[in-house]
Every structure is written in structure tokens, then in C-alpha cells.
Design a protein around this motif. Structure first.
Motif, PDB file in Angstrom:
ATOM      1  N   MET A 443       0.829  -1.209   0.000  1.00 19.14           N
ATOM      2  CA  MET A 443       0.000   0.000   0.000  1.00 19.14           C
ATOM      3  C   MET A 443       0.862   1.257   0.000  1.00 19.14           C
ATOM      4  SD  MET A 443      -3.087  -1.096   2.603  1.00 19.14           S
ATOM      5  CE  MET A 443      -3.785   0.541   2.593  1.00 19.14           C
ATOM      6  N   ARG A 444       1.984   1.229   0.724  1.00 18.72           N
ATOM      7  CA  ARG A 444       2.881   2.390   0.731  1.00 18.72           C
ATOM      8  C   ARG A 444       3.481   2.618  -0.649  1.00 18.72           C
ATOM      9  NH1 ARG A 444       5.933   0.373   6.124  1.00 18.72           N
ATOM     10  NH2 ARG A 444       4.244   0.829   7.619  1.00 18.72           N
ATOM     11  N   LYS A 445       3.861   1.526  -1.334  1.00 23.48           N
ATOM     12  CA  LYS A 445       4.425   1.647  -2.674  1.00 23.48           C
ATOM     13  C   LYS A 445       3.401   2.274  -3.629  1.00 23.48           C
ATOM     14  CE  LYS A 445       7.780  -2.152  -2.570  1.00 23.48           C
ATOM     15  NZ  LYS A 445       8.142  -3.466  -3.146  1.00 23.48           N
ATOM     16  N   LYS A 446       2.159   1.788  -3.537  1.00 26.22           N
ATOM     17  CA  LYS A 446       1.111   2.346  -4.402  1.00 26.22           C
ATOM     18  C   LYS A 446       0.872   3.823  -4.099  1.00 26.22           C
ATOM     19  CE  LYS A 446      -1.461  -1.934  -5.235  1.00 26.22           C
ATOM     20  NZ  LYS A 446      -2.745  -2.652  -5.045  1.00 26.22           N
ATOM     21  N   GLU A 447       0.958   4.173  -2.819  1.00 27.27           N
ATOM     22  CA  GLU A 447       0.757   5.571  -2.436  1.00 27.27           C
ATOM     23  C   GLU A 447       1.869   6.455  -2.994  1.00 27.27           C
ATOM     24  OE1 GLU A 447      -1.168   8.763  -0.811  1.00 27.27           O
ATOM     25  OE2 GLU A 447      -1.880   6.691  -0.958  1.00 27.27           O
ATOM     26  N   LEU A 448       3.109   5.962  -2.943  1.00 32.28           N
ATOM     27  CA  LEU A 448       4.247   6.720  -3.493  1.00 32.28           C
ATOM     28  C   LEU A 448       4.101   6.906  -5.006  1.00 32.28           C
ATOM     29  CD1 LEU A 448       7.248   5.180  -1.487  1.00 32.28           C
ATOM     30  CD2 LEU A 448       6.411   7.532  -1.370  1.00 32.28           C
ATOM     31  N   GLU A 449       3.680   5.815  -5.678  1.00 30.05           N
ATOM     32  CA  GLU A 449       3.499   5.894  -7.131  1.00 30.05           C
ATOM     33  C   GLU A 449       2.402   6.912  -7.481  1.00 30.05           C
ATOM     34  OE1 GLU A 449       2.611   1.976  -8.413  1.00 30.05           O
ATOM     35  OE2 GLU A 449       4.653   1.217  -8.086  1.00 30.05           O
ATOM     36  N   ARG A 450       1.342   6.902  -6.680  1.00 31.77           N
ATOM     37  CA  ARG A 450       0.243   7.838  -6.927  1.00 31.77           C
ATOM     38  C   ARG A 450       0.718   9.290  -6.762  1.00 31.77           C
ATOM     39  NH1 ARG A 450      -2.876   5.839  -3.301  1.00 31.77           N
ATOM     40  NH2 ARG A 450      -3.633   4.098  -4.527  1.00 31.77           N
ATOM     41  N   ARG A 451       1.532   9.534  -5.737  1.00 31.94           N
ATOM     42  CA  ARG A 451       2.042  10.896  -5.499  1.00 31.94           C
ATOM     43  C   ARG A 451       2.961  11.343  -6.633  1.00 31.94           C
ATOM     44  NH1 ARG A 451       3.586  11.035   0.966  1.00 31.94           N
ATOM     45  NH2 ARG A 451       1.423  10.880   1.750  1.00 31.94           N
ATOM     46  N   MET A 452       3.811  10.405  -7.080  1.00 33.99           N
ATOM     47  CA  MET A 452       4.736  10.748  -8.174  1.00 33.99           C
ATOM     48  C   MET A 452       3.979  11.119  -9.447  1.00 33.99           C
ATOM     49  SD  MET A 452       7.672   7.852  -7.571  1.00 33.99           S
ATOM     50  CE  MET A 452       8.553   8.283  -9.066  1.00 33.99           C
ATOM     51  N   ILE A 453       2.899  10.378  -9.720  1.00 30.95           N
ATOM     52  CA  ILE A 453       2.102  10.670 -10.915  1.00 30.95           C
ATOM     53  C   ILE A 453       1.470  12.052 -10.802  1.00 30.95           C
ATOM     54  CG2 ILE A 453       0.017   9.998 -12.170  1.00 30.95           C
ATOM     55  CD1 ILE A 453       0.735   7.069 -11.481  1.00 30.95           C
ATOM     56  N   TRP A 454       0.942  12.397  -9.627  1.00 32.90           N
ATOM     57  CA  TRP A 454       0.348  13.714  -9.437  1.00 32.90           C
ATOM     58  C   TRP A 454       1.381  14.836  -9.562  1.00 32.90           C
ATOM     59  CZ3 TRP A 454      -4.397  15.104  -9.917  1.00 32.90           C
ATOM     60  CH2 TRP A 454      -5.443  14.216  -9.649  1.00 32.90           C
ATOM     61  N   GLU A 455       2.595  14.578  -9.061  1.00 33.74           N
ATOM     62  CA  GLU A 455       3.657  15.595  -9.176  1.00 33.74           C
ATOM     63  C   GLU A 455       4.026  15.832 -10.638  1.00 33.74           C
ATOM     64  OE1 GLU A 455       6.838  14.255  -6.736  1.00 33.74           O
ATOM     65  OE2 GLU A 455       5.815  14.746  -4.839  1.00 33.74           O
ATOM     66  N   MET A 456       4.092  14.722 -11.414  1.00 36.84           N
ATOM     67  CA  MET A 456       4.401  14.853 -12.841  1.00 36.84           C
ATOM     68  C   MET A 456       3.312  15.646 -13.568  1.00 36.84           C
ATOM     69  SD  MET A 456       5.851  11.035 -13.683  1.00 36.84           S
ATOM     70  CE  MET A 456       5.796  11.336 -15.434  1.00 36.84           C
ATOM     71  N   LEU A 457       2.075  15.374 -13.230  1.00 38.06           N
ATOM     72  CA  LEU A 457       0.973  16.092 -13.861  1.00 38.06           C
ATOM     73  C   LEU A 457       1.006  17.571 -13.526  1.00 38.06           C
ATOM     74  CD1 LEU A 457      -1.943  13.516 -13.274  1.00 38.06           C
ATOM     75  CD2 LEU A 457      -0.880  14.125 -15.450  1.00 38.06           C
ATOM     76  N   GLU A 458       1.381  17.905 -12.293  1.00 35.75           N
ATOM     77  CA  GLU A 458       1.466  19.296 -11.900  1.00 35.75           C
ATOM     78  C   GLU A 458       2.582  20.021 -12.634  1.00 35.75           C
ATOM     79  OE1 GLU A 458       1.828  19.348  -7.675  1.00 35.75           O
ATOM     80  OE2 GLU A 458      -0.291  18.867  -7.314  1.00 35.75           O
ATOM     81  N   LYS A 459       3.719  19.323 -12.861  1.00 34.74           N
ATOM     82  CA  LYS A 459       4.838  19.920 -13.602  1.00 34.74           C
ATOM     83  C   LYS A 459       4.473  20.156 -15.056  1.00 34.74           C
ATOM     84  CE  LYS A 459       8.578  18.057 -10.751  1.00 34.74           C
ATOM     85  NZ  LYS A 459       9.717  17.108 -10.721  1.00 34.74           N
ATOM     86  N   LEU A 460       3.772  19.180 -15.650  1.00 34.47           N
ATOM     87  CA  LEU A 460       3.328  19.343 -17.034  1.00 34.47           C
ATOM     88  C   LEU A 460       2.367  20.498 -17.182  1.00 34.47           C
ATOM     89  CD1 LEU A 460       2.803  15.601 -18.041  1.00 34.47           C
ATOM     90  CD2 LEU A 460       4.553  17.146 -18.908  1.00 34.47           C
ATOM     91  N   LYS A 461       1.535  20.700 -16.164  1.00 37.01           N
ATOM     92  CA  LYS A 461       0.582  21.800 -16.191  1.00 37.01           C
ATOM     93  C   LYS A 461       1.295  23.142 -16.205  1.00 37.01           C
ATOM     94  CE  LYS A 461      -3.418  23.597 -13.707  1.00 37.01           C
ATOM     95  NZ  LYS A 461      -4.284  23.459 -12.516  1.00 37.01           N
ATOM     96  N   CYS A 462       2.384  23.225 -15.409  1.00 39.88           N
ATOM     97  CA  CYS A 462       3.150  24.461 -15.371  1.00 39.88           C
ATOM     98  C   CYS A 462       3.891  24.692 -16.683  1.00 39.88           C
ATOM     99  CB  CYS A 462       4.163  24.411 -14.217  1.00 39.88           C
ATOM    100  SG  CYS A 462       3.371  24.299 -12.591  1.00 39.88           S
TER     101      CYS A 462
END
Length: 462
Positions: A443-462
Motif C-alpha cells: 500500500m505504501r508503494k502504491k501511495e508513493l506511485e500515486r504521489r509521483m504521478i500527481w507531481e508529474m501532472l502538476e509539472k506538465l501543467k506548469c
């Protein structure tokens, strides 16, 4: 060929011929008058039954009690109220001491007087109904109607009549369907003393009037169903508890196999009664009715379980505590019917799954109530027999509580339950803990992967 029969002329039925038939000729060719009709002038007609002076006085006293006093209007005469109470007391004394059969005029007058005093509009409730306003440990507030001094004696008179009259006499003298229907309306009274007295009388009527039992059940069903479906406006029907107490006794007497109409009543009326927020005021009686059905027919356990799960609250913690207790009762009924639970294994697993969710509840009362189920010897024994299906989810829930729960009291109860389960099979408990740790890592691994995906999306938005 045989001789033909002579033609007979058809008799005339004209008015003249009919008139001529009043005189018949005899052998001397003279007219003989028909006998005259009898003279009824001196004949005695049936007279009404004789009523002696004592009976007349009693009927007059009964009719004097037809006047209604609300005890709230200042213009009411206190002398008249006291006089009515005295007359009612004298009537009740007569009924208790009388050993002869009551005459028809007296019975009719009594039932008429009871109807006029009881079947009046109920006063508005003194306060709005607040769900779970009273806890079990608190003393209930008894609301007494101002007119109770009169109503108490009237109910005693009605009770005496119901006990001493046979069903045929009751029907002849006015205890009919209209009377029974109006009597059921009185269950909405705010006065708990009146509802208790009414409950006993209504149940007594149910036992004696066998030909009206179906109608009386229909009256109660309509009241219960209307409350279950229309209680969203937070209004109260004060007599639900008393009606369910009557029904508990009725269900206990149902013959097996159960009729289809009784199963429909369970599904359409009793199960929806778990929805109102005011469940706490009548849950004990409702739960008893539900369990009586399961005892009569264990095949109904699935219907009861899924009905409870459909009505499970999301934000009402006090209601959730009550339903956890009902799940425990359902489990005990199933165990009493089949100790090995071969037939009910799936149902027990579903009950356990709901209890596991409640163990991890943020509300301390809900979590503690769910944990205490594991102190039940029967449940613990069943968990041991079905450890592969039941124990792992419980171990996971206990580990989450030990790590994350905010309440110290819940943490202490969790430790006690952990020691119980660990003592059943230490090696199996350790395996369950290892599986829990692996799940946490994933569950921790999945949570980390989810956060990384959101961070990438935020960078692309900028």
C-alpha cells in the motif's frame, strides 16, 4: 288412436273474475261467504325488555359520563369533573362486584360511553421528538395527559368488559372493526401510562376476537409501515414500542411453516423500521421480533442480514452500536440452530466482515462494541473453526488499531482481544501479522506511485 282430451278453457284472471272469487257457490246454489280476516286489535304486540329502576339509574349514570373534560379549558366546572370521576368510579365498582350477566342496554351504554371518551382528537405533542434524547441509563420522562384521572377509570371499565364478555356479545354491542381501528389510533398518545394500558387491552382483544385478528394485524401493519416510510421529517409516533411488543407475542404464536403474508411483513415492515433515526426508542422490541422470525425459519436469516446491511448508518454512531448488537444476536440464533454452522458459513463470514469494519471505526463507542463481540465464547469458537476465513481480517483490523487509533480505551481493548486470538493459534496469528506487514508495504508503494504521478501532472501543467 286414443281419445283426445277435451279442451279446457283457461281461467280468466281479470279484475272482475278475481272479485267474483270472493263468493263460492255451494250445493244449494247459494253463495257462501269466505271467512273474515282475524281481528288483531286485541292481540298483544311484543314488548321491549323490562328495565327495572336500578338498571335505569345505572344507565343514567353511564350517560352522564359522556361529557368530555379536557382539564385544560378554564371554563370547565371543577364540580362537574369531580362528579364525573365519582360516577366512573361507581360504575367500575359495580362491574367488579357484579356476579350476574350484564343486560344488553347496560353493555351498549358502556361501550358507547367508552367510545365517546376515547375516540377524540389527541392533543398536540408538548415537544418535538429528538432522536436518542434518552439513553438507557437515564430516567425516562413520563408525560401524563391532563385528562388521565378520567381516562384511567375508563380503560379499567373497558378492560373489565373485554375480560367478561364473549366475542359474540362484543360484536353485537359495538366492539366492531370501526371500534378496533379507532382504538389503534390511541397508540399515538404521548402518555406512556395510557399506551401501556392500551397495549394490554388491545392484546387481550386480539386473543379473544379470533375472527378479527387479520384486521387487527392490518391496522398495526399500516401504522408501523407509515412510520417507517414517512419518519424523515423527524416526527414521532409514540406507540411504536408498544405495537412491537404486541407483535412480539403474536409472532411467537405463529405456526410453522410461516405463511407468505408473515414473511412479507418481515421484509416490508420490520426491516424498514431500522431506517428512522429514532430507532433507539424501540430497537429492543424490534430486534426481538426479527429474531423470533429467524427462530421460526432459519432461511430468513439471509433476508434479515442483508436488510440490516442495507439500513446500516454512515454517520449515526449510536444507531450503529445498536445494529452491531443485533448482528451478535443473529449470530447466536444461527449457532443455536446449527452448532457447526455448515449451512450458514457464508452468512457468518459476512457478519464478520461488517464487524471488522466497525473495529476500525473512528468512533470509540462503535469500535469498542465491535471488539467486545470477540469476547463472546460462541463467536470465538466459530472463529477458531473457520480461522482461515474469519481470523485474518480480524488480525489486520487489530493491527491497524494498534498503529493508528486515537483512543487509548480502544487500544487497551484491542490488546486484550489480540491476546485472546493469539492464544488460539500463535503460529497462525504470526502468519497473519506477516501478511498484514506485506500488505502495508504494498500500500505504501502504491501511495508513493500515486504521489509521483500527481507531481508529474502538476509539472506538465506548469
Amino acid at each position: 288412436m286414443g281419445a283426445q282430451k277435451p279442451y279446457s278453457k283457461r281461467k280468466s284472471t281479470s279484475l272482475q273474475d278475481l272479485f267474483n272469487q270472493n263468493h263460492i257457490p255451494n250445493s244449494q246454489n247459494t253463495l257462501t261467504k269466505l271467512p273474515e280476516p282475524p281481528n288483531y286489535q286485541n292481540t298483544l304486540l311484543p314488548q321491549p325488555p323490562f328495565i327495572d329502576s336500578e338498571t335505569e339509574k345505572l344507565i343514567s349514570r353511564i350517560k352522564s359520563c359522556n361529557q368530555i373534560f379536557t382539564f385544560t379549558v378554564p371554563t370547565e366546572s371543577r364540580t362537574d369533573r369531580d362528579s364525573k370521576q365519582q360516577n366512573l368510579s361507581q360504575i367500575l365498582t359495580f362491574l367488579r362486584t357484579n356476579k350476574e350477566k350484564l343486560e344488553h342496554p347496560i353493555i351498549t351504554s358502556l361501550i358507547s360511553m367508552v367510545s365517546k371518551n376515547l375516540f377524540v382528537p389527541l392533543p398536540a405533542p408538548t415537544k418535538r421528538y429528538q432522536p436518542f434524547e434518552l439513553l438507557e441509563d437515564d430516567l425516562p420522562v413520563i408525560m401524563v395527559l391532563p385528562s388521565w384521572p378520567h381516562l384511567e377509570i375508563i380503560y379499567e371499565i373497558l378492560s373489565n368488559l373485554v375480560k367478561n364478555l364473549d366475542p359474540k356479545s362484543m360484536k353485537i354491542n359495538g366492539i366492531n372493526r370501526a371500534f378496533l381501528s379507532n382504538l389503534a389510533v390511541r397508540f399515538q398518545s404521548e402518555d406512556s401510562l395510557e399506551r401501556e394500558r392500551l397495549k394490554n387491552i388491545y392484546h387481550l382483544l386480539y386473543t379473544k376476537l379470533m375472527h378479527e385478528r387479520c384486521f387487527m394485524r392490518k391496522c398495526m401493519n399500516n401504522t408501523l409501515l407509515q412510520f417507517a416510510l414517512e419518519s424523515c421529517n423527524n416526527e414521532k409516533h409514540f406507540g411504536i414500542k408498544e405495537l412491537l411488543e404486541i407483535y412480539g407475542s403474536i409472532i411467537n404464536g405463529f405456526a410453522v411453516p410461516l405463511k407468505e403474508e408473515h414473511k412479507i411483513f418481515l421484509k416490508k415492515v420490520l426491516v424498514p423500521l431500522h431506517k428512522p433515526k429514532t430507532l433507539g426508542f424501540y430497537h429492543k422490541q424490534l430486534s426481538y421480533c426479527m429474531m423470533e422470525f429467524v427462530k421460526k425459519d432459519t432461511d430468513l436469516a439471509e433476508l434479515v442480514l442483508f436488510g440490516l446491511l442495507r439500513c446500516w448508518p454512515l454517520t449515526n454512531c449510536q444507531k450503529e452500536v445498536l445494529l452491531i448488537g443485533e448482528l451478535e444476536e443473529l449470530f447466536e440464533v444461527l449457532v443455536s440452530k446449527d452448532s457447526k454452522l455448515i449451512r450458514f458459513e457464508k452468512l457468518v463470514v459476512q457478519i464478520s466482515a461488517r464487524i471488522v469494519k466497525c473495529i476500525n471505526s473512528c468512533n470509540s463507542q462503535v469500535a469498542e462494541r465491535a471488539l467486545y463481540i470477540l469476547h463472546n465464547e460462541k463467536f470465538l469458537k466459530t472463529a477458531t473453526n473457520l480461522k482461515n476465513e474469519i481470523l485474518p481480517p480480524f488480525v489486520f483490523a487489530l493491527q491497524r488499531n494498534l498503529k493508528n487509533h486515537w483512543s487509548k480505551s480502544v487500544e487497551q481493548v484491542t490488546i486484550c482481544v489480540k491476546n485472546l486470538l493469539e492464544g488460539i493459534d500463535p503460529s497462525f496469528y504470526c502468519k497473519c501479522v506477516e501478511q498484514f506487514e506485506l500488505q502495508e508495504i504494498q500500500m505504501r508503494k502504491k501511495e508513493l506511485e500515486r504521489r509521483m504521478i500527481w507531481e508529474m501532472l502538476e509539472k506538465l501543467k506548469c
